[in-house]
Design an enzyme around this catalytic site. Structure first.
Site, PDB file in Angstrom:
ATOM      1  N   HIS A   1       6.247  34.404 133.515  1.00 54.95           N
ATOM      2  CA  HIS A   1       6.452  34.362 132.052  1.00 54.95           C
ATOM      3  C   HIS A   1       6.900  32.971 131.605  1.00 54.95           C
ATOM      4  O   HIS A   1       7.706  32.818 130.691  1.00 54.95           O
ATOM      5  CB  HIS A   1       7.480  35.419 131.622  1.00 54.95           C
TER       6      HIS A   1
ATOM      7  N   ARG B   1      10.664  31.988 131.311  1.00 60.10           N
ATOM      8  CA  ARG B   1      11.434  32.278 130.104  1.00 60.10           C
ATOM      9  C   ARG B   1      12.261  33.566 130.198  1.00 60.10           C
ATOM     10  O   ARG B   1      13.003  33.885 129.279  1.00 60.10           O
ATOM     11  CB  ARG B   1      10.480  32.356 128.908  1.00 60.10           C
TER      12      ARG B   1
ATOM     13  N   ASP C   1      -1.148  31.892 135.707  1.00 61.11           N
ATOM     14  CA  ASP C   1      -0.582  31.421 134.448  1.00 61.11           C
ATOM     15  C   ASP C   1       0.637  30.553 134.730  1.00 61.11           C
ATOM     16  O   ASP C   1       1.451  30.884 135.593  1.00 61.11           O
ATOM     17  CB  ASP C   1      -0.178  32.660 133.614  1.00 61.11           C
TER      18      ASP C   1
ATOM     19  N   GLY D   1       2.128  26.304 133.587  1.00 61.28           N
ATOM     20  CA  GLY D   1       2.140  24.881 133.906  1.00 61.28           C
ATOM     21  C   GLY D   1       0.833  24.154 133.768  1.00 61.28           C
ATOM     22  O   GLY D   1       0.739  22.974 134.132  1.00 61.28           O
TER      23      GLY D   1
ATOM     24  N   ARG E   1      -1.599  21.864 132.258  1.00 59.30           N
ATOM     25  CA  ARG E   1      -1.528  20.799 131.253  1.00 59.30           C
ATOM     26  C   ARG E   1      -2.815  19.972 131.180  1.00 59.30           C
ATOM     27  O   ARG E   1      -3.066  19.298 130.191  1.00 59.30           O
ATOM     28  CB  ARG E   1      -0.354  19.856 131.564  1.00 59.30           C
TER      29      ARG E   1
END
Length: 341
Positions: free
Chosen positions: A236, A239, A267, A269, A271
């Protein structure tokens, strides 16, 4: 509009919720939940970024791969490259409110379609956010996926029916939201799910079902046993709980264990395009894009979302050429280009 304009606009509009650090590693925004940061001291967010960064690819240019194939199919949907938009909600309390949830949902769902892929829409303590995502899926003639928080089963099933009526491609639950502080702030009960809970939820729909928030082989196997169509290896974004493993640390083990029985997505990181390549090499069939999409919506609205996705796709294409990766459908062969620290 180009990616530099989008990021410049987003930085100006996000009101110190996100300053678009040169290296988006979660350090500046540590503890900002609600907000754009990670739980506690931001360790899980930072680890998610750093562990993916530690994965390296071997550059190879003595081969005949000059036009790699990026297209793939997920849940029967043809995608221009193996990436979808992650489910994100709460623009006012997480992103600064420059766009509202209706605008954001339309930006991501329609911007994804413009780029040849699909978006997931999310759920949060404010019921208007889920409704905004569902309305955007309706506008896109069902081309979207609804992800629901781990509420009481009856509440999840109720929302699944709403997604079905909207014509959604798939539905799912982000089980890692079981301890999300934003749900508590809205007095919305969430919690862990048992195997029987999962079976009950999955059996309530004929749509492909996704379990988002898996970090261990044993829970991945439980998802297979429950009849899920896919899992998302995710924490997540760091978070919910501090000091968790990063997806990049556990993905290969999970994909090796269940990758032939269930669709494995990853999912956290991502970029740039080479990060997608890394996750594919570790065993994912496709990835979810989160934070850069927020910048795209706030910095350039629907066009900005499209530009972000097209930029990532172009970077992935170049990365595949420079590593000799011919086709994303052969992602299991990408392990030959991968090195870890």
């Amino acid at each position: 509009m180009d990616i530099k304009d989008i990021k410049k606009n987003a930085k100006e509009r996000m009101k110190e919720f996100c300053i678009l650090c040169p290296e988006c590693n979660g350090r500046w925004c540590a503890g900002k939940v609600p907000g754009m940061g990670g739980a506690g001291n931001g360790g899980s967010f930072n680890r998610t970024y750093e562990k993916l960064k530690e994965v390296k690819v071997a550059m190879r240019t003595l081969h005949n791969v000059s036009d790699p194939k990026l297209s793939c199919s997920i849940f029967g949907e043809d995608l221009s490259f193996p990436a979808m938009i992650a489910p994100i909600t709460g623009t006012k309390f997480n992103m600064g409110g420059y766009v509202n949830d209706v605008e954001y949902s339309n930006d991501v769902v329609l911007g994804a379609l413009d780029a040849g892929t699909i978006a997931m829409v999310g759920d949060t303590g404010d019921p208007n956010c889920f409704a905004a995502g569902i309305d955007a899926i309706k506008k896109a003639n069902g081309k979207g996926i609804a992800i629901i928080k781990p509420r009481e089963n009856s509440e999840i099933i109720k929302r699944i029916k709403i997604a079905e009526e909207a014509g959604a491609v798939a539905v799912g639950v982000d089980v890692d939201g079981a301890g999300l502080i934003t749900m508590k702030l809205f007095n919305q009960p969430v919690g862990p799910k048992s195997l029987n809970d999962l079976k009950e939820i999955i059996s309530s729909t004929t749509l492909p079902f996704i379990v988002k928030g898996i970090l261990t082989v044993d829970e991945a196997k439980l998802c297979v046993q429950a009849g899920a169509a896919a899992i998302v290896v995710s924490n997540h974004g760091g978070r919910c709980l501090n000091e968790t493993f990063a997806p990049a640390e556990v993905l290969k083990e999970i994909a090796t264990a269940v990758g032939d029985e269930i669709i494995v997505l990853a999912d956290g990181g991502v970029r740039e395009g080479v990060d997608i390549l890394k996750y594919l090499a570790l065993g994912a069939k496709a990835v979810l894009i989160g934070r850069p999409i927020i910048w795209g919506s706030i910095g350039g609205r629907q066009e900005g979302v499209k530009v972000v996705l097209e930029t990532l796709k172009s970077q992935l294409y170049q990365s595949m050429i420079l590593t000799g990766a011919e086709d994303v459908k052969n992602y299991k062969n990408f392990s030959c280009i991968l090195y870890t620290k």
